[in-house]
Design a protein around this motif. Structure first.
Motif, mmCIF file in Angstrom:
data_model
loop_
_atom_site.group_PDB
_atom_site.id
_atom_site.type_symbol
_atom_site.label_atom_id
_atom_site.label_comp_id
_atom_site.label_asym_id
_atom_site.label_seq_id
_atom_site.Cartn_x
_atom_site.Cartn_y
_atom_site.Cartn_z
ATOM 1 N N ALA A 270 0.838 -1.203 0.000
ATOM 2 C CA ALA A 270 0.000 0.000 0.000
ATOM 3 C C ALA A 270 0.874 1.254 0.000
ATOM 4 N N LEU A 271 1.960 1.219 0.782
ATOM 5 C CA LEU A 271 2.892 2.353 0.821
ATOM 6 C C LEU A 271 3.505 2.610 -0.547
ATOM 7 N N LYS A 272 3.854 1.542 -1.230
ATOM 8 C CA LYS A 272 4.450 1.660 -2.561
ATOM 9 C C LYS A 272 3.519 2.441 -3.488
ATOM 10 N N THR A 273 2.238 2.124 -3.440
ATOM 11 C CA THR A 273 1.238 2.808 -4.260
ATOM 12 C C THR A 273 1.111 4.274 -3.862
ATOM 13 N N ILE A 274 1.142 4.544 -2.571
ATOM 14 C CA ILE A 274 1.021 5.913 -2.070
ATOM 15 C C ILE A 274 2.236 6.752 -2.461
ATOM 16 N N VAL A 275 3.423 6.177 -2.356
ATOM 17 C CA VAL A 275 4.671 6.900 -2.562
ATOM 18 C C VAL A 275 4.985 7.125 -4.044
ATOM 19 N N GLU A 276 4.530 6.230 -4.885
ATOM 20 C CA GLU A 276 4.896 6.253 -6.305
ATOM 21 C C GLU A 276 4.764 7.616 -6.987
ATOM 22 N N PRO A 277 3.662 8.340 -6.816
ATOM 23 C CA PRO A 277 3.545 9.646 -7.506
ATOM 24 C C PRO A 277 4.563 10.696 -7.042
ATOM 25 N N LEU B 49 -0.370 12.489 4.833
ATOM 26 C CA LEU B 49 -1.804 12.759 4.669
ATOM 27 C C LEU B 49 -2.477 11.641 3.871
ATOM 28 N N ASP B 50 -1.811 11.160 2.825
ATOM 29 C CA ASP B 50 -2.345 10.054 2.029
ATOM 30 C C ASP B 50 -2.435 8.773 2.856
ATOM 31 N N ILE B 51 -1.442 8.543 3.704
ATOM 32 C CA ILE B 51 -1.450 7.365 4.585
ATOM 33 C C ILE B 51 -2.629 7.446 5.551
ATOM 34 N N GLU B 52 -2.831 8.630 6.129
ATOM 35 C CA GLU B 52 -3.963 8.803 7.052
ATOM 36 C C GLU B 52 -5.277 8.466 6.365
ATOM 37 N N PHE C 259 -5.460 4.472 5.351
ATOM 38 C CA PHE C 259 -5.595 3.548 6.469
ATOM 39 C C PHE C 259 -6.601 4.008 7.521
ATOM 40 N N ASN C 260 -7.209 5.186 7.300
ATOM 41 C CA ASN C 260 -8.182 5.739 8.231
ATOM 42 C C ASN C 260 -7.610 5.848 9.646
ATOM 43 N N ILE C 261 -6.426 6.465 9.728
ATOM 44 C CA ILE C 261 -5.742 6.657 11.010
ATOM 45 C C ILE C 261 -5.316 8.116 11.127
ATOM 46 N N GLU C 262 -4.975 8.527 12.356
ATOM 47 C CA GLU C 262 -4.426 9.858 12.576
ATOM 48 C C GLU C 262 -2.986 9.708 13.031
ATOM 49 N N ILE C 263 -2.103 10.481 12.426
ATOM 50 C CA ILE C 263 -0.687 10.412 12.752
ATOM 51 C C ILE C 263 -0.278 11.728 13.409
ATOM 52 N N ASP C 264 0.179 11.622 14.651
ATOM 53 C CA ASP C 264 0.589 12.817 15.393
ATOM 54 C C ASP C 264 1.965 13.289 14.906
ATOM 55 N N ASN C 265 2.339 14.487 15.299
ATOM 56 C CA ASN C 265 3.601 15.085 14.843
ATOM 57 C C ASN C 265 4.828 14.276 15.251
ATOM 58 N N ILE D 139 4.627 2.297 12.563
ATOM 59 C CA ILE D 139 3.688 3.313 13.050
ATOM 60 C C ILE D 139 2.276 3.027 12.539
ATOM 61 N N ILE D 140 2.160 2.678 11.263
ATOM 62 C CA ILE D 140 0.839 2.348 10.707
ATOM 63 C C ILE D 140 0.242 1.155 11.453
ATOM 64 N N ALA D 141 1.040 0.117 11.670
ATOM 65 C CA ALA D 141 0.559 -1.081 12.377
ATOM 66 C C ALA D 141 0.088 -0.731 13.788
ATOM 67 N N GLN D 142 0.862 0.123 14.490
ATOM 68 C CA GLN D 142 0.483 0.540 15.843
ATOM 69 C C GLN D 142 -0.842 1.288 15.832
ATOM 70 N N LYS D 143 -0.998 2.211 14.877
ATOM 71 C CA LYS D 143 -2.224 3.012 14.811
ATOM 72 C C LYS D 143 -3.423 2.135 14.452
ATOM 73 N N LEU D 144 -3.219 1.189 13.527
ATOM 74 C CA LEU D 144 -4.306 0.280 13.155
ATOM 75 C C LEU D 144 -4.724 -0.586 14.345
ATOM 76 N N GLU D 145 -3.725 -1.051 15.101
ATOM 77 C CA GLU D 145 -3.993 -1.880 16.268
ATOM 78 C C GLU D 145 -4.747 -1.074 17.324
ATOM 79 N N ALA D 146 -4.345 0.169 17.529
ATOM 80 C CA ALA D 146 -5.002 1.040 18.501
ATOM 81 C C ALA D 146 -6.457 1.298 18.104
#
Length: 86
Positions: free
Chosen positions: A9-16, A49-52, A55-61, A76-83
């Motif tokens: 999923a990251l690969k797709t997000i980062v590609e552009p 922002l695309d990751i958020e 994955f429907n997550i919020e990433i703090d600073n 970080i994505i795995a932690q947020k998804l688990e939370a």
């Protein structure tokens, strides 16, 4: 969602945001967004922002500041998804 699925999923997000076709084709946990993929800091914010959104997550600073490699980002994505699941 497992680590491999997150990386795909990251690969797709980062590609552009990267013109490093060879590095994109070989993304793994050791890939560095700035050094390997030549992504600038402004685009890193867009990627977060695309990751958020994806994955429907919020990433703090604090987490955002650590998201410089694929490994750190997947963790970080795995932690947020688990939370969110809990």
């Amino acid at each position: 969602m497992n680590k491999e699925e997150i990386i795909e999923a990251l690969k797709t997000i980062v590609e552009p945001y990267s013109e490093e076709v060879s590095a994109l084709a070989h993304i793994d946990e050791n890939t560095d967004f700035i050094n390997d993929l030549k992504i600038n800091s402004a685009n890193l914010v867009d990627i977060v922002l695309d990751i958020e959104e994806k994955f429907n997550i919020e990433i703090d600073n604090d987490s955002m500041a650590k998201m410089l490699t694929v490994k750190a980002t997947t963790e970080i994505i795995a932690q947020k998804l688990e939370a969110n699941a809990g």
